[in-house]
Design an enzyme around this catalytic site. Structure first.
Site, PDB file in Angstrom:
ATOM      1  CB  CYS A 112     -45.670   4.319   4.488  1.00 49.18           C
ATOM      2  SG  CYS A 112     -44.075   3.602   4.113  1.00 49.18           S
ATOM      3  CG  HIS A 240     -47.416   5.769   1.281  1.00 51.24           C
ATOM      4  ND1 HIS A 240     -46.341   6.643   1.356  1.00 51.24           N
ATOM      5  CD2 HIS A 240     -46.891   4.517   1.191  1.00 51.24           C
ATOM      6  CE1 HIS A 240     -45.229   5.941   1.320  1.00 51.24           C
ATOM      7  NE2 HIS A 240     -45.527   4.659   1.218  1.00 51.24           N
ATOM      8  CG  ASN A 270     -42.215   4.998  -0.524  1.00 54.00           C
ATOM      9  OD1 ASN A 270     -42.354   5.684   0.488  1.00 54.00           O
ATOM     10  ND2 ASN A 270     -42.658   3.751  -0.616  1.00 54.00           N
TER      11      ASN A 270
HETATM   12  O1  UT7 Z   1     -44.028   2.224   1.200  1.00 59.38           O
HETATM   13  C1  UT7 Z   1     -43.908   1.054   1.939  1.00 59.38           C
HETATM   14  C2  UT7 Z   1     -44.858   0.014   1.441  1.00 59.38           C
HETATM   15  N1  UT7 Z   1     -44.285  -0.624   0.292  1.00 59.38           N
HETATM   16  C3  UT7 Z   1     -44.952  -0.756  -0.838  1.00 59.38           C
HETATM   17  O2  UT7 Z   1     -46.060  -0.294  -0.978  1.00 59.38           O
HETATM   18  C4  UT7 Z   1     -44.284  -1.550  -1.940  1.00 59.38           C
HETATM   19  C5  UT7 Z   1     -45.297  -2.327  -2.736  1.00 59.38           C
HETATM   20  N2  UT7 Z   1     -44.647  -3.103  -3.780  1.00 59.38           N
HETATM   21  C6  UT7 Z   1     -44.200  -2.566  -4.934  1.00 59.38           C
HETATM   22  O3  UT7 Z   1     -44.302  -1.377  -5.144  1.00 59.38           O
HETATM   23  C7  UT7 Z   1     -43.603  -3.500  -5.960  1.00 59.38           C
HETATM   24  O4  UT7 Z   1     -43.816  -4.826  -5.571  1.00 59.38           O
HETATM   25  C8  UT7 Z   1     -42.080  -3.277  -6.200  1.00 59.38           C
HETATM   26  C9  UT7 Z   1     -41.866  -1.929  -6.884  1.00 59.38           C
HETATM   27  C10 UT7 Z   1     -41.330  -3.321  -4.892  1.00 59.38           C
HETATM   28  C11 UT7 Z   1     -41.534  -4.351  -7.132  1.00 59.38           C
HETATM   29  O5  UT7 Z   1     -42.290  -4.385  -8.346  1.00 59.38           O
HETATM   30  P1  UT7 Z   1     -42.875  -5.765  -8.891  1.00 59.38           P
HETATM   31  O6  UT7 Z   1     -43.595  -5.444 -10.124  1.00 59.38           O
HETATM   32  O7  UT7 Z   1     -43.658  -6.411  -7.765  1.00 59.38           O
HETATM   33  O8  UT7 Z   1     -41.568  -6.563  -9.221  1.00 59.38           O
HETATM   34  P2  UT7 Z   1     -41.101  -8.001  -8.709  1.00 59.38           P
HETATM   35  O9  UT7 Z   1     -40.563  -7.893  -7.328  1.00 59.38           O
HETATM   36  O10 UT7 Z   1     -42.176  -8.993  -8.993  1.00 59.38           O
HETATM   37  O11 UT7 Z   1     -39.902  -8.312  -9.691  1.00 59.38           O
HETATM   38  C12 UT7 Z   1     -40.139  -8.554 -11.082  1.00 59.38           C
HETATM   39  C13 UT7 Z   1     -38.798  -8.756 -11.754  1.00 59.38           C
HETATM   40  C14 UT7 Z   1     -37.899  -9.733 -11.038  1.00 59.38           C
HETATM   41  O12 UT7 Z   1     -37.145 -10.419 -12.037  1.00 59.38           O
HETATM   42  P3  UT7 Z   1     -37.578 -11.895 -12.531  1.00 59.38           P
HETATM   43  O13 UT7 Z   1     -37.533 -12.760 -11.291  1.00 59.38           O
HETATM   44  O14 UT7 Z   1     -38.958 -11.741 -13.086  1.00 59.38           O
HETATM   45  O15 UT7 Z   1     -36.555 -12.219 -13.543  1.00 59.38           O
HETATM   46  C15 UT7 Z   1     -36.968  -8.861 -10.258  1.00 59.38           C
HETATM   47  O16 UT7 Z   1     -35.714  -9.481  -9.991  1.00 59.38           O
HETATM   48  O17 UT7 Z   1     -38.106  -7.509 -11.775  1.00 59.38           O
HETATM   49  C16 UT7 Z   1     -36.794  -7.694 -11.202  1.00 59.38           C
HETATM   50  N3  UT7 Z   1     -36.417  -6.456 -10.530  1.00 59.38           N
HETATM   51  C17 UT7 Z   1     -35.821  -5.458 -11.169  1.00 59.38           C
HETATM   52  N4  UT7 Z   1     -35.443  -5.294 -12.454  1.00 59.38           N
HETATM   53  C18 UT7 Z   1     -34.858  -4.129 -12.777  1.00 59.38           C
HETATM   54  C19 UT7 Z   1     -36.608  -6.130  -9.239  1.00 59.38           C
HETATM   55  N5  UT7 Z   1     -36.131  -4.898  -9.006  1.00 59.38           N
HETATM   56  C20 UT7 Z   1     -35.631  -4.456 -10.193  1.00 59.38           C
HETATM   57  C21 UT7 Z   1     -35.020  -3.266 -10.595  1.00 59.38           C
HETATM   58  N6  UT7 Z   1     -34.661  -3.143 -11.900  1.00 59.38           N
HETATM   59  N7  UT7 Z   1     -34.800  -2.234  -9.750  1.00 59.38           N
END
Ligand code: UT7
Length: 314
Positions: A112, A240, A270
């Site tokens: 990225c 990015h 993204n």
């Molecule tokens: O470009 C390459 C570099 N990558 C990045 O910069 C990515 C950086 N990270 C992020 O942007 C975020 O961490 C994500 C968008 C990937 C995820 O967001 P988050 O706020 O960190 O969510 P999380 O992984 O902590 O998940 C929170 C909850 C979980 O459920 P529980 O365990 O709290 O019940 C996940 O299972 O959200 C759930 N979840 C979803 N729910 C609905 C994860 N994905 C989804 C989804 N829809 N698509």
């Protein structure tokens, strides 16, 4: 000493729009979660297009906007982490299709952060006298490397390309591409992976999120310092497009309340190495940033890698 400047930009996105509701048909997700946690409303997904097709389309537009001919171009650099073919590289395919007869042509893969890395190498090549007129491209087809049953990644990634024509500055003219600040955190390499044969994107989202919102603002400020531009002078910040919350978090720490903050993620998702030139090209096309105004580019992601520089808007 000769410097370089961006003279024109171009971008290409596939016509197929995929909404959050479309993805909710595939995996257990919903529009509200995706908007709140990532900031994406729609994304573009390629149908038949390859990385080279999208790169060529973006580069062709940038070239048409530059006033130069294909024969004037002596360097083509493509940043991508999703090219399927091993050889020829994407840069050679772009050159062949645009009729660029004999350029130096190479691809680089820093995921990225790729466009800012590529622009850094192009600026160095021009400054060293190894090239005069270059095309630098970020192009990705992430949909081909997406597990469409994994809700934690399939809602994020998308396809597209952006390109810039970069030329040597005239004698005495200040450089329009500031010094690149680049680096990596190899210890955290496992946080974003596209590994092995027939791979899928996997990432430790929270650990990347934490790194991006804590480590990157000081590095972006260093890029401003090295260019001799105060953050308050920036007309725009084009990071990015990973996550709207990451973009807001970095922008807040930069202290740039009056700058335009690129948020192409809302409609484009993204697109990895394509996201910075895509967002910049759209800002310029919409005439949101005056010609000559300083714009901070900053890429980050897989590797983990980062790179950024201040450029003068074409
Ligand atoms: O470009 C390459 C570099 N990558 C990045 O910069 C990515 C950086 N990270 C992020 O942007 C975020 O961490 C994500 C968008 C990937 C995820 O967001 P988050 O706020 O960190 O969510 P999380 O992984 O902590 O998940 C929170 C909850 C979980 O459920 P529980 O365990 O709290 O019940 C996940 O299972 O959200 C759930 N979840 C979803 N729910 C609905 C994860 N994905 C989804 C989804 N829809 N698509």
């Amino acid at each position: 000493m000769t410097g370089s400047r961006i003279v024109s930009l171009g971008h290409y996105q596939p016509s197929r729009v995929v909404t959050n509701d479309d993805l909710a048909q595939l995996v257990d997700t919903n529009d509200e979660w995706i908007r709140d946690r990532v900031g994406i409303v729609t994304r573009r997904i390629a149908d038949g297009e390859t990385v080279a097709d999208m790169a060529t389309a973006a580069a062709g537009k940038a070239l048409a906007n530059s006033g130069l001919n294909a024969a004037d171009i002596d360097l083509v650099v493509v940043a991508t982490c999703t090219s399927v073919d091993r050889s020829p590289n994407v840069a050679c395919r772009v050159a062949a299709r645009l009729g660029i007869p004999a350029p130096a042509a190479y691809d680089i893969n820093t995921a990225c952060s790729g466009f800012a890395y590529a622009l850094g190498t192009v600026d160095h090549a021009i400054s060293a006298g190894a090239a005069r007129n270059a095309i630098v491209i970020g192009a990705e087809k992430l949909s081909e490397f997406t597990d469409w049953t994994d809700r934690s990644t399939c809602i994020i990634f998308a396809d597209g390309a952006g390109a810039a024509v970069v030329t040597a500055t005239a004698d005495g003219e200040p450089s329009g591409v500031g010094p690149v600040v680049w680096g990596s955190v190899p210890d955290k390499g496992d946080a974003v992976r596209i590994e092995g044969w027939r791979p899928y994107i996997q990432q430790e989202g929270q650990s990347v999120f934490r790194w991006a919102t804590t480590a990157l603002a000081p590095l972006a400020l260093r890029a401003c310092e090295r260019a001799g531009v105060a953050p308050s002078e920036l007309a725009a910040f084009v990071p990015h497009q990973a996550n709207a919350r990451i973009i807001d978090g970095i922008a807040k720490r930069l202290g740039i309340p009056d700058a335009i903050i690129a948020k192409d993620i809302v409609e484009s998702g993204n697109t990895s190495a394509a996201s910075v030139p895509l967002a910049l090209s759209k800002l310029v096309e919409r005439r949101e940033v005056p010609s000559g105004a300083p714009v901070l580019l900053f890429g980050f992601g897989g590797g983990l890698t980062y790179a950024g520089q201040v450029v003068r808007c074409p």
